[in-house]
Write an enzyme that holds these catalytic residues in place. Structure first.
Site, mmCIF file in Angstrom:
data_model
loop_
_atom_site.group_PDB
_atom_site.id
_atom_site.type_symbol
_atom_site.label_atom_id
_atom_site.label_comp_id
_atom_site.label_asym_id
_atom_site.label_seq_id
_atom_site.Cartn_x
_atom_site.Cartn_y
_atom_site.Cartn_z
ATOM 1 N N SER A 165 -3.100 7.036 -4.740
ATOM 2 C CA SER A 165 -1.991 6.319 -4.433
ATOM 3 C C SER A 165 -2.105 4.903 -4.990
ATOM 4 C CB SER A 165 -1.098 6.682 -3.739
ATOM 5 O OG SER A 165 -0.474 5.691 -3.315
ATOM 6 N N TYR B 267 -1.237 6.997 5.786
ATOM 7 C CA TYR B 267 -1.324 7.163 4.435
ATOM 8 C C TYR B 267 -1.981 6.109 3.795
ATOM 9 C CZ TYR B 267 0.349 8.521 -0.364
ATOM 10 O OH TYR B 267 0.427 9.204 -1.912
#
Length: 240
Positions: A147, A163
């Site tokens: 990401s 994350y």
């Protein structure tokens, strides 16, 4: 290979994955299911990993019990693939969770641990057990679903510490695989699929699941000698 070299290169792609074998983690929904579906349509034998055997996976794929936090599941899945078909050509580390919101001070430690276990330790375990199979044929591929939230050059404010840090670490795994195994023919890449309309991305996300899966599947089609050790978005290398 440098980023500029990768940018200039026109990767040679398999038009068909007939005869090849892929393992996709978290393949019972969202991006994982769509990646498995598209790889199936390209002719690959696809093992679709799911934490529970009663979860649905795409038609025409082989459902396999695979909780990436459990090394026993990982070892059994890889050994089972070897016993059944004797090869593995593509590993897609897709399984991931968003983890706790807020900042690292407020985040419960148990939730941070869980996020790192799924998003980073899991892919490391998959590589630990799957790399020997991937190296049996020149051009085995590892595609890590990362990401932009983990890119070091991006601003790291806005919460989701587990994350963000796990995806930075996943990019580190890609760089390690490139450094350690590229001379043996392994092709390892990270990819940011973008903001995708999944359970994690939400209904307001800008990309469909099909569009989000396009670049990961494109990376799965790389032939031996294609760019490796890079971070991609929309089929273009981006900054780590």
């Amino acid at each position: 290979m440098t980023t500029s070299d990768a940018d200039d290169a026109a990767p040679e792609l398999y038009d068909s994955l007939d005869g090849q074998v892929a393992l996709v983690t978290g393949a019972n929904r969202g991006l994982g299911a769509e990646i498995a579906r598209q790889l199936r349509d390209l002719g690959a034998t696809v093992y679709a990993g799911s934490r529970q055997m009663d979860n649905e996976t795409p038609d025409g794929t082989e459902r396999v019990l695979l909780d990436v936090t459990q090394e026993g599941d990982v070892e059994a899945a890889v050994d089972g693939i070897f016993d059944e078909v004797g090869r593995l050509d593509v590993l897609v580390n897709n399984a991931g969770i968003i983890g706790p919101d807020g900042d690292i001070v407020a985040a419960p430690t148990a939730e941070l641990d869980r996020t790192l276990a799924v998003n980073l330790r899991g892919p490391m375990l998959l590589c630990k057990h799957a790399v020997p199979l991937l190296l049996q044929h020149d051009g085995g591929r590892v595609v890590n679903l990362s990401s932009g939230m983990g890119a070091l050059r991006e601003g790291q404010s806005g919460g989701s510490p587990g994350y963000r840090i796990s995806k930075t670490g996943l990019n580190g795994l890609t760089a390690y695989l490139e450094g350690e195994y590229s001379d043996d023919g392994l092709i390892a890449n990270s990819v940011c699929p973008g903001w995708v309309r999944t359970d994690m991305g939400g209904d307001g996300a800008s990309k469909s699941v099909e569009d989000g899966a396009a670049t990961p599947v494109w990376l799965c089609r790389f032939r031996p000698g294609a760019p490796s050790g890079q971070f991609w978005r929309n089929r273009q290398p981006i900054d780590w």
